[in-house]
Enzyme design. Structure first.
Site, PDB file in Angstrom:
ATOM      1  N   ASN A   1       1.085  -1.084   0.056  1.00 44.81           N
ATOM      2  CA  ASN A   1       0.042  -0.028  -0.019  1.00 44.81           C
ATOM      3  C   ASN A   1       0.934   1.187  -0.138  1.00 44.81           C
ATOM      4  O   ASN A   1       1.476   1.876   0.948  1.00 44.81           O
ATOM      5  CB  ASN A   1      -0.870  -0.181   1.220  1.00 44.81           C
ATOM      6  CG  ASN A   1      -1.683   1.357   1.329  1.00 44.81           C
ATOM      7  OD1 ASN A   1      -1.928   2.223   0.391  1.00 44.81           O
ATOM      8  ND2 ASN A   1      -2.310   1.451   2.649  1.00 44.81           N
ATOM      9  N   TRP A   2       1.044   1.855  -1.197  1.00 43.91           N
ATOM     10  CA  TRP A   2       1.896   3.140  -1.262  1.00 43.91           C
ATOM     11  C   TRP A   2       1.549   4.324  -0.775  1.00 43.91           C
ATOM     12  O   TRP A   2       1.963   5.305  -0.680  1.00 43.91           O
ATOM     13  CB  TRP A   2       2.386   3.032  -2.757  1.00 43.91           C
ATOM     14  CG  TRP A   2       3.127   2.138  -3.328  1.00 43.91           C
ATOM     15  CD1 TRP A   2       3.661   0.948  -2.869  1.00 43.91           C
ATOM     16  CD2 TRP A   2       3.815   1.963  -4.643  1.00 43.91           C
ATOM     17  NE1 TRP A   2       4.579   0.379  -3.305  1.00 43.91           N
ATOM     18  CE2 TRP A   2       4.709   0.873  -4.691  1.00 43.91           C
ATOM     19  CE3 TRP A   2       3.781   2.815  -5.627  1.00 43.91           C
ATOM     20  CZ2 TRP A   2       5.201   0.491  -5.903  1.00 43.91           C
ATOM     21  CZ3 TRP A   2       4.425   2.234  -6.891  1.00 43.91           C
ATOM     22  CH2 TRP A   2       5.350   1.235  -6.706  1.00 43.91           C
ATOM     23  N   LYS A   3       0.155   4.223  -0.276  1.00 46.00           N
ATOM     24  CA  LYS A   3      -0.692   5.435   0.196  1.00 46.00           C
ATOM     25  C   LYS A   3      -0.189   6.771  -0.502  1.00 46.00           C
ATOM     26  O   LYS A   3      -0.226   6.538  -1.870  1.00 46.00           O
ATOM     27  CB  LYS A   3      -0.138   5.513   1.755  1.00 46.00           C
ATOM     28  CG  LYS A   3      -0.080   4.546   2.493  1.00 46.00           C
ATOM     29  CD  LYS A   3      -0.003   4.775   4.047  1.00 46.00           C
ATOM     30  CE  LYS A   3       0.124   3.173   4.876  1.00 46.00           C
ATOM     31  NZ  LYS A   3      -0.111   3.314   6.057  1.00 46.00           N
TER      32      LYS A   3
ATOM     33  N   HIS B   1      -9.496   0.162   4.890  1.00 44.90           N
ATOM     34  CA  HIS B   1      -8.280   0.556   5.700  1.00 44.90           C
ATOM     35  C   HIS B   1      -8.480   1.647   6.699  1.00 44.90           C
ATOM     36  O   HIS B   1      -9.542   2.487   6.513  1.00 44.90           O
ATOM     37  CB  HIS B   1      -7.432   1.281   4.614  1.00 44.90           C
ATOM     38  CG  HIS B   1      -5.873   1.306   5.133  1.00 44.90           C
ATOM     39  ND1 HIS B   1      -5.418   2.332   5.979  1.00 44.90           N
ATOM     40  CD2 HIS B   1      -4.969   0.611   4.840  1.00 44.90           C
ATOM     41  CE1 HIS B   1      -4.435   1.988   6.289  1.00 44.90           C
ATOM     42  NE2 HIS B   1      -3.736   1.045   5.604  1.00 44.90           N
TER      43      HIS B   1
ATOM     44  N   GLU C   1      -7.120   4.164   7.637  1.00 47.63           N
ATOM     45  CA  GLU C   1      -7.062   5.470   7.482  1.00 47.63           C
ATOM     46  C   GLU C   1      -8.112   6.094   6.898  1.00 47.63           C
ATOM     47  O   GLU C   1      -8.616   7.375   6.934  1.00 47.63           O
ATOM     48  CB  GLU C   1      -5.597   5.683   6.674  1.00 47.63           C
ATOM     49  CG  GLU C   1      -4.402   5.474   7.503  1.00 47.63           C
ATOM     50  CD  GLU C   1      -2.964   5.247   6.997  1.00 47.63           C
ATOM     51  OE1 GLU C   1      -2.947   5.241   5.648  1.00 47.63           O
ATOM     52  OE2 GLU C   1      -2.117   4.432   7.594  1.00 47.63           O
TER      53      GLU C   1
ATOM     54  N   GLU D   1      -5.593  -5.777  10.368  1.00 42.61           N
ATOM     55  CA  GLU D   1      -4.419  -4.681  10.757  1.00 42.61           C
ATOM     56  C   GLU D   1      -4.830  -3.968  11.861  1.00 42.61           C
ATOM     57  O   GLU D   1      -5.545  -2.984  11.955  1.00 42.61           O
ATOM     58  CB  GLU D   1      -4.540  -3.692   9.606  1.00 42.61           C
ATOM     59  CG  GLU D   1      -4.167  -4.442   8.073  1.00 42.61           C
ATOM     60  CD  GLU D   1      -3.631  -3.262   7.380  1.00 42.61           C
ATOM     61  OE1 GLU D   1      -2.380  -3.431   7.077  1.00 42.61           O
ATOM     62  OE2 GLU D   1      -4.214  -2.114   7.120  1.00 42.61           O
TER      63      GLU D   1
ATOM     64  N   GLY E   1       2.016   1.825  10.796  1.00 47.32           N
ATOM     65  CA  GLY E   1       2.939   2.853  10.842  1.00 47.32           C
ATOM     66  C   GLY E   1       3.719   3.324  12.116  1.00 47.32           C
ATOM     67  O   GLY E   1       4.228   4.254  12.294  1.00 47.32           O
TER      68      GLY E   1
ATOM     69  N   SER F   1       3.165  -2.500  10.219  1.00 44.04           N
ATOM     70  CA  SER F   1       4.738  -2.238  10.660  1.00 44.04           C
ATOM     71  C   SER F   1       5.609  -3.507  10.097  1.00 44.04           C
ATOM     72  O   SER F   1       6.574  -3.830  10.817  1.00 44.04           O
ATOM     73  CB  SER F   1       4.744  -2.004  11.923  1.00 44.04           C
ATOM     74  OG  SER F   1       4.458  -0.784  12.361  1.00 44.04           O
TER      75      SER F   1
ATOM     76  N   GLY G   1       2.787  -1.506   4.433  1.00 50.43           N
ATOM     77  CA  GLY G   1       2.715  -0.010   3.885  1.00 50.43           C
ATOM     78  C   GLY G   1       3.842   0.598   3.702  1.00 50.43           C
ATOM     79  O   GLY G   1       4.738   0.521   2.601  1.00 50.43           O
ATOM     80  N   GLY G   2       4.543   1.127   4.953  1.00 51.25           N
ATOM     81  CA  GLY G   2       5.802   1.821   4.818  1.00 51.25           C
ATOM     82  C   GLY G   2       6.919   1.085   3.950  1.00 51.25           C
ATOM     83  O   GLY G   2       7.686   1.625   3.075  1.00 51.25           O
TER      84      GLY G   2
END
Ligand code: PEP
Length: 257
Positions: free
Chosen positions: A10-12, A96, A98, A168, A174, A214, A235-236
């Site tokens: 997930n490149w956000k 998600h 977010e 998640e 994150g 994470s 993600g990150g």
């Protein structure tokens, strides 16, 4: 069992269009060097979907979106519909945390999005998870049960089989704070139990359940060894080609054992 593990990036909003194309191109090059016995999906932002989708042909990497609006078309300023992304993607993340936090998406709305995506031949990846406060209060199992119950009440067997579920915990996204792998396993087993109760054990085993929060190449092993998660949502670390593919490689090999 014909279940292939799944690794989703997930490149956000992390990359400019130029960087996204560069990152994808680096990933694609690395893919030719090794074999990854795993299904790999990356989810860039909307403005990069068309270009990266064209680049992805024969790369071994599938492309997903990070969300959709719940209507197919109409006067919805700033929103993007399934009809607009369907020529570029085969996957889409929904629910998600977010997005839930920013847009107030409910479990019911997320289920509606899942159905819409499936109608258009796109595979939804449904995210669920509990907040830090709920985790601290010992409510994880009840929160996950509620989220799963809504999904199971509206999806039929065929739809569910196509729909990976990503657990998640919000407090792990994150933050670098990792849940105990036994806790993750407990949630994965709860989801399978609920699917088995509503449908059957065969379906419960076949639905892919991912862990997300994470994840790095250094910590992924604990979540994929053993009978629990069928992959990870990253993600990150997913915007770093070497790290992301190191995760994919470990997931594939853990699963093949
Ligand atoms: C995510 O965005 O779904 C996620 C898991 O992010 P991170 O890996 O950075 O925690």
């Amino acid at each position: 069992m014909d279940k292939v593990p799944l690794v989703v990036g997930n490149w956000k909003m992390e990359l400019s269009h130029k960087s996204a194309v560069e990152v994808f191109s680096a990933m694609k090059k690395m893919m030719t060097i090794k074999e990854y016995p795993v299904e790999i999906v990356v989810c860039p932002s909307y403005p990069s979907l068309a270009v990266i989708a064209a680049e992805s042909k024969a790369s071994g990497i599938a492309i997903g979106a990070q969300n959709i609006y719940h209507e197919e078309r109409g006067a919805h300023t700033g929103k993007v519909s399934v009809v607009q992304i369907r020529e570029f993607v085969t996957w889409c993340i929904i629910g998600h945390s977010e997005v839930r936090a920013a847009e107030g998406d409910s479990d019911l709305l997320i289920t509606q999005k899942a159905k819409l995506l499936l109608q258009h031949g796109i595979t939804p990846i449904v995210c669920i998870g509990e907040s830090e406060a709920d985790h601290a209060a010992g409510n994880t199992i009840s929160i996950i049960s509620l989220q799963i119950d809504v999904l199971l009440s509206s999806l039929d067997r065929v739809s569910l089989l196509k729909t990976p579920i990503a657990y998640e915990p919000l407090w792990a996204i994150g933050t670098g704070v990792l849940p105990d792998s036994n806790e993750v396993c407990e949630v994965v087993l709860l989801i399978r139990k609920k699917i088995a109760e509503k449908f059957d054990t065969e379906l419960a085993e076949r639905v892919r359940i991912l862990y997300g929060g994470s994840v790095t190449a250094e910590n992924v092993q604990q979540y994929i060894s053993g009978p629990c998660a069928d992959g990870v949502l990253v993600g990150g670390a997913s915007v770093h080609p070497r790290d992301f593919l190191a995760i994919a490689e470990q997931v594939g090999h853990a699963y093949a054992r």
